[in-house]
Design a protein around this motif. Sequence first.
Motif, short mmCIF file in Angstrom:
data_model
loop_
_atom_site.label_atom_id
_atom_site.label_comp_id
_atom_site.label_asym_id
_atom_site.label_seq_id
_atom_site.Cartn_x
_atom_site.Cartn_y
_atom_site.Cartn_z
N ASP A 66 7.88 5.65 -2.36
CA ASP A 66 8.05 5.37 -0.93
C ASP A 66 9.04 4.23 -0.71
O ASP A 66 9.70 4.16 0.32
CB ASP A 66 6.69 5.04 -0.30
CG ASP A 66 5.77 6.25 -0.30
OD1 ASP A 66 6.19 7.31 0.20
OD2 ASP A 66 4.65 6.16 -0.84
N GLU A 67 9.12 3.33 -1.71
CA GLU A 67 10.12 2.25 -1.62
C GLU A 67 11.53 2.83 -1.75
O GLU A 67 12.47 2.35 -1.11
CB GLU A 67 9.85 1.22 -2.73
CG GLU A 67 10.79 0.03 -2.76
CD GLU A 67 10.61 -0.92 -1.57
OE1 GLU A 67 9.76 -0.66 -0.70
OE2 GLU A 67 11.37 -1.91 -1.50
N ILE A 68 11.65 3.88 -2.56
CA ILE A 68 12.97 4.53 -2.70
C ILE A 68 13.35 5.21 -1.39
O ILE A 68 14.50 5.16 -0.96
CB ILE A 68 12.93 5.52 -3.89
CG1 ILE A 68 12.52 4.79 -5.18
CG2 ILE A 68 14.29 6.20 -4.08
CD1 ILE A 68 12.27 5.69 -6.38
N VAL A 69 12.36 5.80 -0.71
CA VAL A 69 12.62 6.40 0.61
C VAL A 69 12.99 5.29 1.60
O VAL A 69 13.97 5.40 2.35
CB VAL A 69 11.39 7.18 1.11
CG1 VAL A 69 11.65 7.76 2.49
CG2 VAL A 69 11.02 8.29 0.12
N PRO A 129 11.80 -3.21 7.49
CA PRO A 129 10.40 -3.41 7.08
C PRO A 129 9.51 -2.26 7.52
O PRO A 129 9.83 -1.56 8.49
CB PRO A 129 10.01 -4.70 7.81
CG PRO A 129 10.91 -4.74 9.00
CD PRO A 129 12.21 -4.10 8.58
N VAL A 130 8.41 -2.08 6.82
CA VAL A 130 7.41 -1.10 7.26
C VAL A 130 6.66 -1.69 8.43
O VAL A 130 6.14 -2.81 8.35
CB VAL A 130 6.44 -0.76 6.10
CG1 VAL A 130 5.37 0.21 6.59
CG2 VAL A 130 7.19 -0.21 4.91
N GLU A 131 6.61 -0.96 9.54
CA GLU A 131 5.92 -1.45 10.73
C GLU A 131 5.22 -0.30 11.44
O GLU A 131 5.44 0.86 11.10
CB GLU A 131 6.91 -2.15 11.66
CG GLU A 131 8.17 -1.36 11.96
CD GLU A 131 9.25 -2.24 12.59
OE1 GLU A 131 8.94 -2.98 13.54
OE2 GLU A 131 10.41 -2.17 12.14
N ALA A 146 7.92 7.97 10.05
CA ALA A 146 6.77 7.61 9.23
C ALA A 146 7.16 7.80 7.78
O ALA A 146 7.79 8.80 7.43
CB ALA A 146 5.59 8.49 9.58
N LEU A 147 6.77 6.86 6.92
CA LEU A 147 6.92 7.07 5.48
C LEU A 147 5.74 7.91 4.97
O LEU A 147 4.85 8.27 5.73
CB LEU A 147 6.97 5.72 4.75
CG LEU A 147 8.21 4.86 5.01
CD1 LEU A 147 8.08 3.51 4.29
CD2 LEU A 147 9.49 5.57 4.53
N GLY A 148 5.75 8.20 3.67
CA GLY A 148 4.64 8.93 3.07
C GLY A 148 5.00 10.36 2.76
O GLY A 148 5.42 11.10 3.66
N VAL A 176 4.85 -1.86 -5.59
CA VAL A 176 6.17 -2.05 -6.21
C VAL A 176 6.14 -3.26 -7.16
O VAL A 176 6.76 -3.23 -8.24
CB VAL A 176 7.25 -2.24 -5.11
CG1 VAL A 176 8.58 -2.64 -5.72
CG2 VAL A 176 7.39 -0.95 -4.31
N ALA A 177 5.40 -4.30 -6.78
CA ALA A 177 5.31 -5.50 -7.62
C ALA A 177 4.44 -5.28 -8.85
O ALA A 177 4.40 -6.12 -9.75
CB ALA A 177 4.76 -6.66 -6.81
#
Length: 308
Positions: free
Chosen positions: A42-45, A12-14, A59-61, A296-297
């Motif tokens: 970012d979901e693919i990452v 999960p992203v936290e 960190a994502l992004g 994503v949704a």
Amino acid sequence: MQVAGINEIGGPVEILDVQDPRPLAADEVLIAVKAAGIGNWDEIVRTGGWDVGASVPMALGVEAAGVVTEVGENVDGFHPGDEVLCHPLQLRHQGAWAPLLIAPASLLARKPASVAWETAAAFPVPALTAEQVLTEALALKAGETLLVHGAGGVTGGLLVQLAVLRGANVLATSGPASMARVRQYGALEVFDYNDPSWPALARRVAAAAGITAVVNAARDGAATAMSTLVDGGRLATITSDPPAEERGISVSNVYVRPDGAQLERLAELLGNDQLTFAVASSNRLAGAGAALAAVVAGGVSGAAVVIP
Ligand SMILES: NC(=O)c1ccc[n+]([C@@H]2O[C@H](COP(=O)([O-])OP(=O)(O)OC[C@H]3O[C@@H](n4cnc5c(N)ncnc54)[C@H](OP(=O)(O)O)[C@@H]3O)[C@@H](O)[C@H]2O)c1
């Protein structure tokens, strides 16, 4: 420093505590991030489908806007205090959902003063993608008829606008709620992608000259979009779903490439009001995971950003 990211691939992203940036290499700058984009990519990452150069915990992004605070010894042309935006891949340290970001100076673009931080932050990936599709994969010419499938999205909207600026006749698909906006971008006709007869309608509207170039920006949409092309036409897709070539149609599977100079030219168009780009969702680091899930949704009409 505190960032929003992942402890493990697929996790999960936290909020994470990661090391502060290391001393800069000669070609790098340090950016105090004002805002960073949140996109489908970012979901693919997060799920391990795109290696952006950092390893967990990370960190994502992959796009941001901010103020340069330090420059490496070989950096020319950028100075502390400069306002910039970037798509800085491969990442040198951490992703962009962080207060501080290390980026190579060659991948920076100047932020026009008239462009808001949030707008600049979410612009790099969709803008570079759209420009590279039109100028490189499709080599779009003035007067051609281009169809953009998935024009209601963040990248789709820029594809329409940049193609119109190049003098193309643009046809597009979107959902009903996005049709008026896509027309405002300059599309001549917008078809509802829920209507299964839209490819036939599009071919009829294009009449004798036909649709010679198509870009697909809708998930799993490339094969349907391809059916609107004339024999020998060109298809580019950005959703990793290239169909087999048929009827002499060339097929390009496009992935965005970082390019500071190209991004600066695109940012100038935004600063001159030749492009419209809307941010719909602005989030704190703690809200980045929920914001990514909403993107994503498909629950966000416009771009999303995080403010670290
Ligand atoms: N390859 C690359 O380098 C690259 C770069 C950027 C983006 N992408 C990918 O390209 C896709 C689009 O990106 P984006 O930034 O535009 O995403 P986005 O802002 O989330 O937009 C997606 C849009 O798809 C539209 N859509 C949903 N179902 C559709 C259907 N059945 N047919 C046609 N359109 C449909 C929706 O339009 P309505 O609002 O009109 O319903 C929605 O706005 C994403 O999958 C993204 O990951 C790839």
